[in-house]
Design a protein around this motif. Sequence first.
Motif, short mmCIF file in Angstrom:
data_model
loop_
_atom_site.label_atom_id
_atom_site.label_comp_id
_atom_site.label_asym_id
_atom_site.label_seq_id
_atom_site.Cartn_x
_atom_site.Cartn_y
_atom_site.Cartn_z
N LYS B 33 -9.64 -24.09 -48.03
CA LYS B 33 -10.93 -24.01 -47.33
C LYS B 33 -10.81 -24.45 -45.88
CE LYS B 33 -13.90 -26.05 -50.35
NZ LYS B 33 -15.14 -26.83 -50.59
N ALA B 34 -9.92 -25.42 -45.64
CA ALA B 34 -9.77 -25.97 -44.29
C ALA B 34 -9.35 -24.89 -43.30
CB ALA B 34 -8.74 -27.09 -44.31
N ARG B 35 -9.92 -24.95 -42.10
CA ARG B 35 -9.50 -23.97 -41.10
C ARG B 35 -8.58 -24.65 -40.11
NH1 ARG B 35 -12.98 -27.05 -39.16
NH2 ARG B 35 -14.50 -26.08 -37.81
N GLY B 36 -7.66 -23.89 -39.59
CA GLY B 36 -6.76 -24.43 -38.58
C GLY B 36 -5.80 -25.45 -39.15
N HIS B 37 -5.43 -26.40 -38.32
CA HIS B 37 -4.43 -27.39 -38.71
C HIS B 37 -5.12 -28.66 -39.14
CE1 HIS B 37 -2.55 -24.55 -35.96
NE2 HIS B 37 -1.41 -24.80 -36.56
N PHE B 38 -4.63 -29.26 -40.21
CA PHE B 38 -5.26 -30.49 -40.70
C PHE B 38 -4.18 -31.48 -41.12
CE2 PHE B 38 -4.88 -27.34 -44.01
CZ PHE B 38 -4.26 -28.02 -45.05
N SER B 39 -4.56 -32.75 -41.09
CA SER B 39 -3.63 -33.82 -41.44
C SER B 39 -3.82 -34.23 -42.90
CB SER B 39 -3.89 -35.02 -40.56
OG SER B 39 -5.18 -35.54 -40.83
N ALA B 40 -2.89 -35.01 -43.41
CA ALA B 40 -2.97 -35.51 -44.77
C ALA B 40 -4.26 -36.33 -44.94
CB ALA B 40 -1.76 -36.39 -45.08
N GLU B 41 -4.55 -37.11 -43.93
CA GLU B 41 -5.73 -37.95 -43.98
C GLU B 41 -7.01 -37.11 -44.07
OE1 GLU B 41 -6.28 -40.14 -40.41
OE2 GLU B 41 -7.39 -41.76 -41.39
N GLU B 42 -7.04 -36.04 -43.28
CA GLU B 42 -8.22 -35.17 -43.32
C GLU B 42 -8.35 -34.50 -44.69
OE1 GLU B 42 -8.51 -33.85 -38.61
OE2 GLU B 42 -7.14 -32.79 -39.95
N LEU B 43 -7.22 -34.05 -45.20
CA LEU B 43 -7.25 -33.40 -46.50
C LEU B 43 -7.71 -34.39 -47.58
CD1 LEU B 43 -6.75 -30.94 -48.23
CD2 LEU B 43 -4.34 -31.57 -48.38
N LEU B 44 -7.31 -35.63 -47.43
CA LEU B 44 -7.78 -36.65 -48.36
C LEU B 44 -9.29 -36.76 -48.29
CD1 LEU B 44 -7.43 -39.03 -50.29
CD2 LEU B 44 -7.02 -40.50 -48.32
N GLY B 45 -9.82 -36.72 -47.08
CA GLY B 45 -11.27 -36.77 -46.91
C GLY B 45 -11.96 -35.61 -47.61
N PHE B 46 -11.48 -34.39 -47.35
CA PHE B 46 -12.07 -33.21 -47.98
C PHE B 46 -11.99 -33.32 -49.51
CE2 PHE B 46 -10.16 -30.77 -44.14
CZ PHE B 46 -11.17 -31.24 -43.32
N SER B 47 -10.83 -33.75 -49.97
CA SER B 47 -10.60 -33.78 -51.41
C SER B 47 -11.47 -34.82 -52.08
CB SER B 47 -9.13 -34.07 -51.69
OG SER B 47 -8.32 -33.08 -51.06
N LYS B 48 -11.66 -35.94 -51.40
CA LYS B 48 -12.50 -36.99 -51.97
C LYS B 48 -13.94 -36.53 -52.07
CE LYS B 48 -10.67 -41.56 -51.76
NZ LYS B 48 -10.23 -42.69 -50.93
N ALA B 49 -14.34 -35.68 -51.13
CA ALA B 49 -15.70 -35.16 -51.18
C ALA B 49 -15.89 -34.31 -52.43
CB ALA B 49 -15.99 -34.33 -49.93
N ALA B 50 -14.82 -33.67 -52.86
CA ALA B 50 -14.89 -32.81 -54.05
C ALA B 50 -14.72 -33.64 -55.32
CB ALA B 50 -13.82 -31.73 -53.98
N ASP B 51 -13.89 -34.65 -55.23
CA ASP B 51 -13.63 -35.49 -56.41
C ASP B 51 -13.30 -36.89 -55.91
OD1 ASP B 51 -12.50 -36.99 -58.42
OD2 ASP B 51 -11.21 -35.38 -59.18
#
Lengths: 146, 146
Positions: B33-51
Amino acid sequence: MVQEAEKLFSEFLEQKDLKLTSQRRAILLESLKARGHFSAEELLGFSKAADRTISKATVYRTLALLKDSGVLEEHDFGGGKKLYEKAQGRKHHDHFVCIRCGKIIEFENNRIENLQNLEGRKQHFKIVYHSLKLFGFCSNCGSKPA
Amino acid sequence: MVQEAEKLFSEFLEQKDLKLTSQRRAILLESLKARGHFSAEELLGFSKAADRTISKATVYRTLALLKDSGVLEEHDFGGGKKLYEKAQGRKHHDHFVCIRCGKIIEFENNRIENLQNLEGRKQHFKIVYHSLKLFGFCSNCGSKPA
DNA sequence: CTTGATGCAAAGTGTTTGCAACTTA
DNA sequence: TAAGTTGCAAACACTTTGCATCAAG
Protein backbone atom coordinates in the motif's frame (compact mmCIF):
# COMPACT_ATOMS: atom_id res chain seq x y z
CA MET A 1 51.73 13.64 -3.01
CA VAL A 2 51.90 13.53 0.74
CA GLN A 3 52.96 17.16 0.74
CA GLU A 4 50.04 18.11 -1.45
CA ALA A 5 47.61 16.47 0.88
CA GLU A 6 49.24 18.08 3.88
CA LYS A 7 48.96 21.44 2.25
CA LEU A 8 45.36 20.85 1.29
CA PHE A 9 44.49 19.80 4.81
CA SER A 10 46.36 22.53 6.66
CA GLU A 11 44.94 25.23 4.43
CA PHE A 12 41.50 23.83 5.00
CA LEU A 13 42.02 23.94 8.75
CA GLU A 14 43.48 27.42 8.72
CA GLN A 15 40.65 28.77 6.64
CA LYS A 16 38.19 27.41 9.18
CA ASP A 17 40.17 28.57 12.21
CA LEU A 18 40.85 25.02 13.23
CA LYS A 19 44.12 23.78 14.64
CA LEU A 20 46.60 21.32 13.24
CA THR A 21 47.24 19.11 16.24
CA SER A 22 49.73 16.29 16.48
CA GLN A 23 46.85 13.82 16.43
CA ARG A 24 45.40 15.26 13.26
CA ARG A 25 48.81 15.17 11.64
CA ALA A 26 49.30 11.53 12.60
CA ILE A 27 45.86 10.49 11.38
CA LEU A 28 46.39 12.33 8.10
CA LEU A 29 49.71 10.57 7.59
CA GLU A 30 48.30 7.16 8.36
CA SER A 31 45.36 7.67 6.04
CA LEU A 32 47.76 8.59 3.25
CA LYS A 33 49.91 5.56 3.93
CA ALA A 34 46.94 3.19 3.77
CA ARG A 35 46.33 1.61 0.41
CA GLY A 36 42.94 0.94 -1.02
CA HIS A 37 39.83 1.33 1.05
CA PHE A 38 39.92 1.39 4.81
CA SER A 39 37.42 1.76 7.64
CA ALA A 40 37.43 4.13 10.59
CA GLU A 41 38.30 1.22 12.82
CA GLU A 42 41.28 0.27 10.69
CA LEU A 43 42.49 3.84 10.60
CA LEU A 44 42.22 3.92 14.38
CA GLY A 45 44.44 0.86 14.46
CA PHE A 46 47.07 2.42 12.20
CA SER A 47 46.94 5.68 14.10
CA LYS A 48 47.28 4.03 17.48
CA ALA A 49 50.39 2.25 16.22
CA ALA A 50 51.86 5.67 15.54
CA ASP A 51 50.57 7.32 18.69
CA ARG A 52 49.09 5.08 21.34
CA THR A 53 47.03 7.88 22.85
CA ILE A 54 44.89 8.61 19.80
CA SER A 55 41.25 7.86 20.51
CA LYS A 56 38.36 6.60 18.48
CA ALA A 57 36.56 9.91 18.90
CA THR A 58 39.45 11.84 17.43
CA VAL A 59 39.69 9.49 14.47
CA TYR A 60 36.01 9.95 13.67
CA ARG A 61 36.26 13.70 14.12
CA THR A 62 39.35 13.91 11.95
CA LEU A 63 37.89 11.65 9.31
CA ALA A 64 35.08 14.17 8.87
CA LEU A 65 37.63 16.94 8.38
CA LEU A 66 39.68 14.91 5.92
CA LYS A 67 36.56 14.23 3.95
CA ASP A 68 35.45 17.86 3.95
CA SER A 69 38.89 19.05 2.98
CA GLY A 70 38.94 16.76 -0.02
CA VAL A 71 41.83 14.61 1.19
CA LEU A 72 39.67 11.54 1.52
CA GLU A 73 36.58 10.26 -0.19
CA GLU A 74 33.92 8.36 1.70
CA HIS A 75 32.14 5.31 0.33
CA ASP A 76 29.26 3.25 1.52
CA PHE A 77 29.49 -0.19 -0.01
CA GLY A 78 26.92 -1.60 2.35
CA GLY A 79 27.77 -3.81 5.26
CA GLY A 80 27.06 -1.03 7.69
CA LYS A 81 30.43 0.63 7.84
CA LYS A 82 31.79 3.43 5.73
CA LEU A 83 35.06 3.06 3.89
CA TYR A 84 37.54 5.75 2.93
CA GLU A 85 40.16 6.20 0.26
CA LYS A 86 42.57 8.92 -0.79
CA ALA A 87 40.93 11.43 -3.09
CA GLN A 88 43.68 13.96 -3.74
CA GLY A 89 45.27 13.78 -7.14
CA ARG A 90 43.19 10.86 -8.29
CA LYS A 91 40.82 10.67 -11.21
CA HIS A 92 37.21 9.97 -10.44
CA HIS A 93 36.33 6.32 -10.61
CA ASP A 94 33.54 3.96 -9.69
CA HIS A 95 33.57 0.46 -8.21
CA PHE A 96 32.76 -3.16 -8.67
CA VAL A 97 32.04 -4.88 -5.37
CA CYS A 98 32.27 -8.66 -5.18
CA ILE A 99 29.40 -9.97 -3.09
CA ARG A 100 31.28 -13.17 -2.37
CA CYS A 101 34.75 -12.09 -1.29
CA GLY A 102 34.24 -8.38 -0.76
CA LYS A 103 36.92 -7.42 -3.26
CA ILE A 104 36.61 -3.91 -4.63
CA ILE A 105 37.72 -3.17 -8.17
CA GLU A 106 37.95 0.36 -9.54
CA PHE A 107 37.06 1.46 -13.02
CA GLU A 108 36.67 4.66 -15.00
CA ASN A 109 34.16 5.14 -17.74
CA ASN A 110 33.69 8.57 -19.24
CA ARG A 111 30.85 7.50 -21.45
CA ILE A 112 28.80 6.58 -18.40
CA GLU A 113 29.65 9.89 -16.75
CA ASN A 114 28.56 11.76 -19.84
CA LEU A 115 25.24 9.97 -19.93
CA GLN A 116 24.71 10.76 -16.26
CA ASN A 117 25.26 14.44 -16.91
CA LEU A 118 22.89 14.31 -19.84
CA GLU A 119 20.27 12.67 -17.67
CA GLY A 120 20.77 15.36 -15.05
CA ARG A 121 20.19 18.09 -17.59
CA LYS A 122 17.09 16.32 -18.81
CA GLN A 123 15.66 16.26 -15.29
CA HIS A 124 16.80 19.78 -14.39
CA PHE A 125 18.84 18.29 -11.61
CA LYS A 126 22.22 19.77 -10.74
CA ILE A 127 24.45 16.78 -10.06
CA VAL A 128 27.12 17.45 -7.43
CA TYR A 129 28.49 13.94 -7.04
CA HIS A 130 27.42 10.44 -7.74
CA SER A 131 27.86 6.88 -6.64
CA LEU A 132 27.87 3.95 -9.00
CA LYS A 133 28.44 0.50 -7.60
CA LEU A 134 28.25 -2.69 -9.60
CA PHE A 135 27.71 -5.67 -7.32
CA GLY A 136 28.31 -9.24 -8.38
CA PHE A 137 31.04 -11.86 -8.66
CA CYS A 138 34.63 -11.07 -9.45
CA SER A 139 36.59 -13.26 -11.82
CA ASN A 140 37.96 -15.31 -8.94
CA CYS A 141 34.62 -15.96 -7.34
CA GLY A 142 33.02 -17.17 -10.54
CA SER A 143 29.38 -16.77 -11.28
CA LYS A 144 27.62 -19.27 -9.05
CA PRO A 145 25.82 -17.72 -6.06
CA ALA A 146 26.56 -19.24 -2.67
CA MET B 1 -0.61 -6.44 -8.71
CA VAL B 2 -1.26 -7.13 -5.06
CA GLN B 3 -2.19 -10.70 -5.96
CA GLU B 4 1.02 -11.14 -7.89
CA ALA B 5 3.07 -10.00 -4.93
CA GLU B 6 1.12 -12.23 -2.60
CA LYS B 7 1.74 -15.18 -4.85
CA LEU B 8 5.42 -14.36 -5.16
CA PHE B 9 5.76 -14.08 -1.41
CA SER B 10 3.75 -17.17 -0.46
CA GLU B 11 5.57 -19.32 -2.98
CA PHE B 12 8.86 -18.04 -1.66
CA LEU B 13 7.85 -18.95 1.88
CA GLU B 14 6.54 -22.36 0.92
CA GLN B 15 9.65 -23.20 -0.98
CA LYS B 16 11.70 -22.41 2.10
CA ASP B 17 9.37 -24.20 4.53
CA LEU B 18 8.47 -20.95 6.18
CA LYS B 19 5.01 -20.06 7.37
CA LEU B 20 2.64 -17.41 6.16
CA THR B 21 1.51 -15.89 9.41
CA SER B 22 -1.09 -13.20 9.90
CA GLN B 23 1.67 -10.76 10.78
CA ARG B 24 3.58 -11.47 7.59
CA ARG B 25 0.42 -11.08 5.58
CA ALA B 26 -0.33 -7.74 7.21
CA ILE B 27 3.18 -6.42 6.73
CA LEU B 28 3.17 -7.51 3.09
CA LEU B 29 -0.12 -5.70 2.51
CA GLU B 30 1.06 -2.53 4.17
CA SER B 31 4.30 -2.50 2.22
CA LEU B 32 2.32 -2.81 -1.01
CA LYS B 33 0.00 0.00 0.00
CA ALA B 34 2.88 2.36 0.78
CA ARG B 35 3.83 4.70 -2.01
CA GLY B 36 7.37 5.63 -2.83
CA HIS B 37 10.22 4.82 -0.50
CA PHE B 38 9.64 3.93 3.12
CA SER B 39 11.74 2.98 6.12
CA ALA B 40 11.42 0.03 8.47
CA GLU B 41 10.16 2.39 11.12
CA GLU B 42 7.46 3.75 8.85
CA LEU B 43 6.40 0.28 7.84
CA LEU B 44 6.17 -0.60 11.51
CA GLY B 45 3.84 2.35 11.95
CA PHE B 46 1.61 1.29 9.06
CA SER B 47 1.59 -2.30 10.22
CA LYS B 48 0.73 -1.41 13.79
CA ALA B 49 -2.23 0.56 12.51
CA ALA B 50 -3.48 -2.65 10.92
CA ASP B 51 -2.57 -4.92 13.81
CA ARG B 52 -1.54 -3.29 17.06
CA THR B 53 0.41 -6.33 18.22
CA ILE B 54 2.98 -6.38 15.41
CA SER B 55 6.45 -5.78 16.76
CA LYS B 56 9.53 -4.08 15.47
CA ALA B 57 11.41 -7.39 15.41
CA THR B 58 8.81 -8.98 13.17
CA VAL B 59 8.87 -6.06 10.78
CA TYR B 60 12.64 -6.29 10.42
CA ARG B 61 12.49 -10.05 10.02
CA THR B 62 9.70 -9.83 7.47
CA LEU B 63 11.42 -7.04 5.59
CA ALA B 64 14.34 -9.39 4.99
CA LEU B 65 11.99 -12.00 3.59
CA LEU B 66 10.20 -9.49 1.37
CA LYS B 67 13.52 -8.40 0.03
CA ASP B 68 14.75 -11.94 -0.59
CA SER B 69 11.51 -12.93 -2.27
CA GLY B 70 11.77 -10.04 -4.68
CA VAL B 71 8.67 -8.22 -3.45
CA LEU B 72 10.67 -5.27 -2.19
CA GLU B 73 13.89 -3.64 -3.16
CA GLU B 74 16.22 -2.18 -0.56
CA HIS B 75 18.07 1.10 -1.00
CA ASP B 76 20.70 2.86 0.99
CA PHE B 77 20.59 6.54 0.20
CA GLY B 78 22.80 7.40 3.16
CA GLY B 79 21.52 8.94 6.34
CA GLY B 80 21.94 5.68 8.19
CA LYS B 81 18.61 4.06 7.50
CA LYS B 82 17.62 1.79 4.67
CA LEU B 83 14.62 2.54 2.51
CA TYR B 84 12.40 0.10 0.69
CA GLU B 85 10.15 0.21 -2.34
CA LYS B 86 7.99 -2.22 -4.25
CA ALA B 87 9.99 -4.18 -6.79
CA GLN B 88 7.44 -6.51 -8.35
CA GLY B 89 6.28 -5.61 -11.80
CA ARG B 90 8.40 -2.50 -12.00
CA LYS B 91 11.11 -1.71 -14.49
CA HIS B 92 14.57 -1.21 -13.10
CA HIS B 93 15.39 2.40 -12.39
CA ASP B 94 18.00 4.50 -10.66
CA HIS B 95 17.71 7.62 -8.53
CA PHE B 96 18.53 11.26 -8.14
CA VAL B 97 18.79 12.27 -4.49
CA CYS B 98 18.47 15.93 -3.56
CA ILE B 99 21.03 16.76 -0.90
CA ARG B 100 19.02 19.78 0.20
CA CYS B 101 15.45 18.55 0.57
CA GLY B 102 15.95 14.78 0.40
CA LYS B 103 13.63 14.37 -2.57
CA ILE B 104 14.16 11.21 -4.57
CA ILE B 105 13.54 11.21 -8.31
CA GLU B 106 13.55 8.04 -10.36
CA PHE B 107 14.89 7.64 -13.86
CA GLU B 108 15.58 4.92 -16.36
CA ASN B 109 18.43 4.96 -18.80
CA ASN B 110 19.14 1.90 -20.87
CA ARG B 111 22.22 3.35 -22.44
CA ILE B 112 23.85 3.62 -19.03
CA GLU B 113 22.84 0.06 -18.19
CA ASN B 114 24.34 -1.16 -21.43
CA LEU B 115 27.61 0.56 -20.72
CA GLN B 116 27.67 -0.96 -17.26
CA ASN B 117 27.26 -4.43 -18.71
CA LEU B 118 29.98 -3.73 -21.21
CA GLU B 119 32.28 -2.62 -18.44
CA GLY B 120 31.47 -5.76 -16.50
CA ARG B 121 32.41 -7.94 -19.43
CA LYS B 122 35.61 -6.00 -19.86
CA GLN B 123 36.59 -6.68 -16.24
CA HIS B 124 35.39 -10.29 -16.24
CA PHE B 125 32.97 -9.36 -13.51
CA LYS B 126 29.53 -10.93 -13.39
CA ILE B 127 27.19 -8.09 -12.43
CA VAL B 128 24.23 -9.23 -10.35
CA TYR B 129 22.76 -5.86 -9.45
CA HIS B 130 23.88 -2.30 -9.27
CA SER B 131 23.27 0.96 -7.54
CA LEU B 132 23.52 4.32 -9.25
CA LYS B 133 22.70 7.41 -7.27
CA LEU B 134 23.13 10.94 -8.54
CA PHE B 135 23.32 13.39 -5.65
CA GLY B 136 22.81 17.11 -6.05
CA PHE B 137 20.10 19.75 -6.15
CA CYS B 138 16.65 19.18 -7.54
CA SER B 139 15.00 21.83 -9.66
CA ASN B 140 13.22 23.28 -6.63
CA CYS B 141 16.33 23.56 -4.54
CA GLY B 142 18.32 25.35 -7.19
CA SER B 143 22.02 25.07 -7.52
CA LYS B 144 23.45 27.02 -4.61
CA PRO B 145 24.93 24.84 -1.86
CA ALA B 146 23.76 25.61 1.69
C1' DC C 1 2.13 -32.05 17.50
C1' DT C 2 6.31 -30.43 15.33
C1' DT C 3 8.64 -26.72 13.62
C1' DG C 4 8.84 -22.27 12.75
C1' DA C 5 7.22 -17.40 14.37
C1' DT C 6 6.27 -13.85 17.67
C1' DG C 7 6.96 -10.11 21.22
C1' DC C 8 9.81 -8.36 24.44
C1' DA C 9 13.79 -6.57 26.02
C1' DA C 10 18.49 -6.87 25.89
C1' DA C 11 22.49 -6.86 23.01
C1' DG C 12 24.98 -5.32 18.94
C1' DT C 13 27.21 -2.06 15.46
C1' DG C 14 29.13 1.82 13.93
C1' DT C 15 29.23 6.58 15.05
C1' DT C 16 28.50 10.83 17.85
C1' DT C 17 28.60 13.75 21.88
C1' DG C 18 29.14 16.02 26.75
C1' DC C 19 32.62 17.39 29.53
C1' DA C 20 36.76 18.49 32.16
C1' DA C 21 41.56 18.75 31.16
C1' DC C 22 44.82 20.14 27.78
C1' DT C 23 47.16 22.27 23.40
C1' DT C 24 47.77 25.29 19.68
C1' DA C 25 48.11 29.68 17.48
C1' DT D 1 45.59 32.95 27.13
C1' DA D 2 41.56 32.43 24.40
C1' DA D 3 39.54 29.10 21.58
C1' DG D 4 39.69 24.95 19.73
C1' DT D 5 40.94 19.79 20.83
C1' DT D 6 41.44 15.61 23.25
C1' DG D 7 40.22 11.09 25.67
C1' DC D 8 36.87 8.91 28.06
C1' DA D 9 32.64 7.01 28.63
C1' DA D 10 28.04 7.51 27.95
C1' DA D 11 24.65 8.30 24.46
C1' DC D 12 22.79 7.37 19.86
C1' DA D 13 20.20 5.37 15.90
C1' DC D 14 19.24 1.50 13.59
C1' DT D 15 19.07 -3.34 13.49
C1' DT D 16 19.60 -8.00 15.37
C1' DT D 17 19.07 -11.66 18.69
C1' DG D 18 17.95 -14.86 22.89
C1' DC D 19 14.27 -16.85 24.84
C1' DA D 20 9.88 -18.42 26.49
C1' DT D 21 5.44 -18.61 24.45
C1' DC D 22 2.40 -19.12 20.50
C1' DA D 23 0.42 -20.64 16.04
C1' DA D 24 0.72 -22.57 11.23
C1' DG D 25 0.83 -26.64 8.59
